[in-house]
Design a protein around this motif. Structure first.
Motif, mmCIF file in Angstrom:
data_model
loop_
_atom_site.group_PDB
_atom_site.id
_atom_site.type_symbol
_atom_site.label_atom_id
_atom_site.label_comp_id
_atom_site.label_asym_id
_atom_site.label_seq_id
_atom_site.Cartn_x
_atom_site.Cartn_y
_atom_site.Cartn_z
ATOM 1 N N PHE A 31 0.456 4.845 -10.302
ATOM 2 C CA PHE A 31 -0.770 4.059 -10.303
ATOM 3 C C PHE A 31 -1.817 4.514 -11.312
ATOM 4 O O PHE A 31 -2.874 3.908 -11.413
ATOM 5 C CB PHE A 31 -1.385 4.049 -8.908
ATOM 6 C CG PHE A 31 -0.590 3.241 -7.918
ATOM 7 C CD1 PHE A 31 -0.524 1.871 -8.029
ATOM 8 C CD2 PHE A 31 0.105 3.854 -6.903
ATOM 9 C CE1 PHE A 31 0.214 1.116 -7.139
ATOM 10 C CE2 PHE A 31 0.844 3.111 -6.008
ATOM 11 C CZ PHE A 31 0.900 1.735 -6.128
ATOM 12 N N VAL A 76 -3.414 1.970 -14.275
ATOM 13 C CA VAL A 76 -3.019 0.588 -14.021
ATOM 14 C C VAL A 76 -4.264 -0.203 -13.629
ATOM 15 O O VAL A 76 -5.013 0.208 -12.756
ATOM 16 C CB VAL A 76 -1.965 0.512 -12.890
ATOM 17 C CG1 VAL A 76 -1.604 -0.920 -12.586
ATOM 18 C CG2 VAL A 76 -0.730 1.298 -13.271
ATOM 19 N N LYS A 77 -4.485 -1.311 -14.313
ATOM 20 C CA LYS A 77 -5.678 -2.105 -14.032
ATOM 21 C C LYS A 77 -5.479 -2.964 -12.800
ATOM 22 O O LYS A 77 -4.359 -3.331 -12.457
ATOM 23 C CB LYS A 77 -6.004 -2.989 -15.217
ATOM 24 C CG LYS A 77 -6.364 -2.185 -16.434
ATOM 25 C CD LYS A 77 -6.880 -3.055 -17.523
ATOM 26 C CE LYS A 77 -7.163 -2.152 -18.702
ATOM 27 N NZ LYS A 77 -8.148 -2.596 -19.578
ATOM 28 N N LYS A 78 -6.606 -3.295 -12.154
ATOM 29 C CA LYS A 78 -6.511 -4.164 -10.989
ATOM 30 C C LYS A 78 -6.373 -5.611 -11.435
ATOM 31 O O LYS A 78 -6.879 -6.004 -12.490
ATOM 32 C CB LYS A 78 -7.704 -3.976 -10.066
ATOM 33 C CG LYS A 78 -9.005 -4.517 -10.566
ATOM 34 C CD LYS A 78 -10.077 -4.324 -9.525
ATOM 35 C CE LYS A 78 -11.412 -4.854 -10.019
ATOM 36 N NZ LYS A 78 -12.459 -4.684 -9.046
ATOM 37 N N VAL A 127 -5.475 -6.256 -6.384
ATOM 38 C CA VAL A 127 -4.304 -5.403 -6.169
ATOM 39 C C VAL A 127 -4.010 -4.581 -7.410
ATOM 40 O O VAL A 127 -4.458 -4.904 -8.506
ATOM 41 C CB VAL A 127 -3.055 -6.239 -5.797
ATOM 42 C CG1 VAL A 127 -3.256 -6.989 -4.519
ATOM 43 C CG2 VAL A 127 -2.665 -7.170 -6.912
ATOM 44 N N GLN A 128 -3.264 -3.529 -7.211
ATOM 45 C CA GLN A 128 -2.713 -2.730 -8.298
ATOM 46 C C GLN A 128 -1.201 -2.776 -8.195
ATOM 47 O O GLN A 128 -0.651 -2.545 -7.118
ATOM 48 C CB GLN A 128 -3.158 -1.270 -8.191
ATOM 49 C CG GLN A 128 -4.341 -0.914 -8.994
ATOM 50 C CD GLN A 128 -4.617 0.577 -8.950
ATOM 51 O OE1 GLN A 128 -4.255 1.266 -8.005
ATOM 52 N NE2 GLN A 128 -5.273 1.068 -9.975
ATOM 53 N N ARG A 129 -0.551 -3.087 -9.288
ATOM 54 C CA ARG A 129 0.911 -3.089 -9.326
ATOM 55 C C ARG A 129 1.366 -1.792 -9.970
ATOM 56 O O ARG A 129 0.884 -1.419 -11.028
ATOM 57 C CB ARG A 129 1.421 -4.266 -10.143
ATOM 58 C CG ARG A 129 1.055 -5.589 -9.566
ATOM 59 C CD ARG A 129 1.544 -6.697 -10.488
ATOM 60 N NE ARG A 129 0.909 -7.957 -10.158
ATOM 61 C CZ ARG A 129 1.345 -8.782 -9.222
ATOM 62 N NH1 ARG A 129 2.408 -8.470 -8.529
ATOM 63 N NH2 ARG A 129 0.712 -9.907 -8.988
ATOM 64 N N GLY A 130 2.297 -1.118 -9.320
ATOM 65 C CA GLY A 130 2.789 0.144 -9.834
ATOM 66 C C GLY A 130 3.600 -0.029 -11.102
ATOM 67 O O GLY A 130 4.151 -1.087 -11.372
ATOM 68 N N ARG A 131 3.670 1.042 -11.885
ATOM 69 C CA ARG A 131 4.429 1.007 -13.141
ATOM 70 C C ARG A 131 5.926 0.930 -12.892
ATOM 71 O O ARG A 131 6.651 0.266 -13.608
ATOM 72 C CB ARG A 131 4.162 2.264 -13.951
ATOM 73 C CG ARG A 131 2.774 2.371 -14.457
ATOM 74 C CD ARG A 131 2.632 3.694 -15.197
ATOM 75 N NE ARG A 131 1.253 3.992 -15.456
ATOM 76 C CZ ARG A 131 0.618 3.630 -16.555
ATOM 77 N NH1 ARG A 131 1.250 2.964 -17.481
ATOM 78 N NH2 ARG A 131 -0.639 3.945 -16.722
ATOM 79 N N ILE A 171 3.009 -2.217 -4.644
ATOM 80 C CA ILE A 171 1.728 -2.901 -4.766
ATOM 81 C C ILE A 171 0.807 -2.342 -3.698
ATOM 82 O O ILE A 171 1.219 -2.099 -2.573
ATOM 83 C CB ILE A 171 1.888 -4.418 -4.565
ATOM 84 C CG1 ILE A 171 2.721 -5.005 -5.696
ATOM 85 C CG2 ILE A 171 0.543 -5.104 -4.514
ATOM 86 C CD1 ILE A 171 2.988 -6.479 -5.553
ATOM 87 N N ARG A 172 -0.472 -2.140 -4.063
ATOM 88 C CA ARG A 172 -1.441 -1.737 -3.050
ATOM 89 C C ARG A 172 -2.700 -2.580 -3.199
ATOM 90 O O ARG A 172 -3.105 -2.928 -4.301
ATOM 91 C CB ARG A 172 -1.746 -0.255 -3.110
ATOM 92 C CG ARG A 172 -2.474 0.224 -4.317
ATOM 93 C CD ARG A 172 -2.805 1.687 -4.169
ATOM 94 N NE ARG A 172 -3.185 2.243 -5.459
ATOM 95 C CZ ARG A 172 -3.432 3.506 -5.645
ATOM 96 N NH1 ARG A 172 -3.347 4.361 -4.654
ATOM 97 N NH2 ARG A 172 -3.802 3.951 -6.824
ATOM 98 N N LEU A 196 -6.549 -3.117 -3.177
ATOM 99 C CA LEU A 196 -7.770 -2.342 -3.411
ATOM 100 C C LEU A 196 -8.953 -2.930 -2.670
ATOM 101 O O LEU A 196 -9.779 -2.198 -2.124
ATOM 102 C CB LEU A 196 -8.084 -2.300 -4.909
ATOM 103 C CG LEU A 196 -7.037 -1.653 -5.797
ATOM 104 C CD1 LEU A 196 -7.441 -1.791 -7.244
ATOM 105 C CD2 LEU A 196 -6.851 -0.210 -5.415
#
Length: 131
Positions: free
Chosen positions: A45, A48-50, A114-118, A123-124, A126
């Motif tokens: 994370f 990583v942009k939201k 949300v933030q998407r993982g690399r 996904i989490r 925010l």
């Protein structure tokens, strides 16, 4: 006498030294595992942009007050408001603050940050709501 002994030297000596060498090896492996997992989480994370997407509130409930084991004692965990948000055919749980919880109801379309993982498809959430 060697003051600083490696794990394998201790195991090689046999007897009580082998037991302490095995315990030191287990502790070292545990520390390495914790460091690897922490670095992995940061790499997924970091930077990583939201992204703001539209989701739907699938379920709204209150997690009741309960007791759980934390550290060396049971503690009382206060009740928490919870939302289950559906977007892109994924259900994710989010615990918003009280005023956000009161503004939504089941079936509402809301904006979700949300933030998407690399790596993988982690996904989490925010934040939710009007931004």
């Amino acid at each position: 006498m060697n003051i600083v002994a490696t794990t394998f030297e201790l195991v090689g000596r046999g007897g009580p030294s082998a037991v302490s060498g095995a315990l030191v090896l287990a502790a070292e492996c545990l520390i390495v595992l914790m460091v690897v997992l922490t670095v992995r989480r940061v790499l997924i994370f970091a930077g990583v942009k939201k992204v703001i997407v539209t989701g739907r509130v699938a379920r709204k409930w209150i997690l009741p007050e309960h007791r759980e084991w934390q550290g060396k004692a049971y503690v009382t965990v206060p009740a928490k408001n919870a939302l289950e948000v559906d977007f892109e055919n994924r259900l994710l749980q989010f615990f918003p603050v009280a005023w956000m919880y009161e503004r939504v109801s089941e079936g509402d379309e809301i904006d979700v940050a949300v933030q998407r993982g690399r790596f993988g498809d982690e996904i989490r959430i925010l934040d939710i709501g009007p931004f």
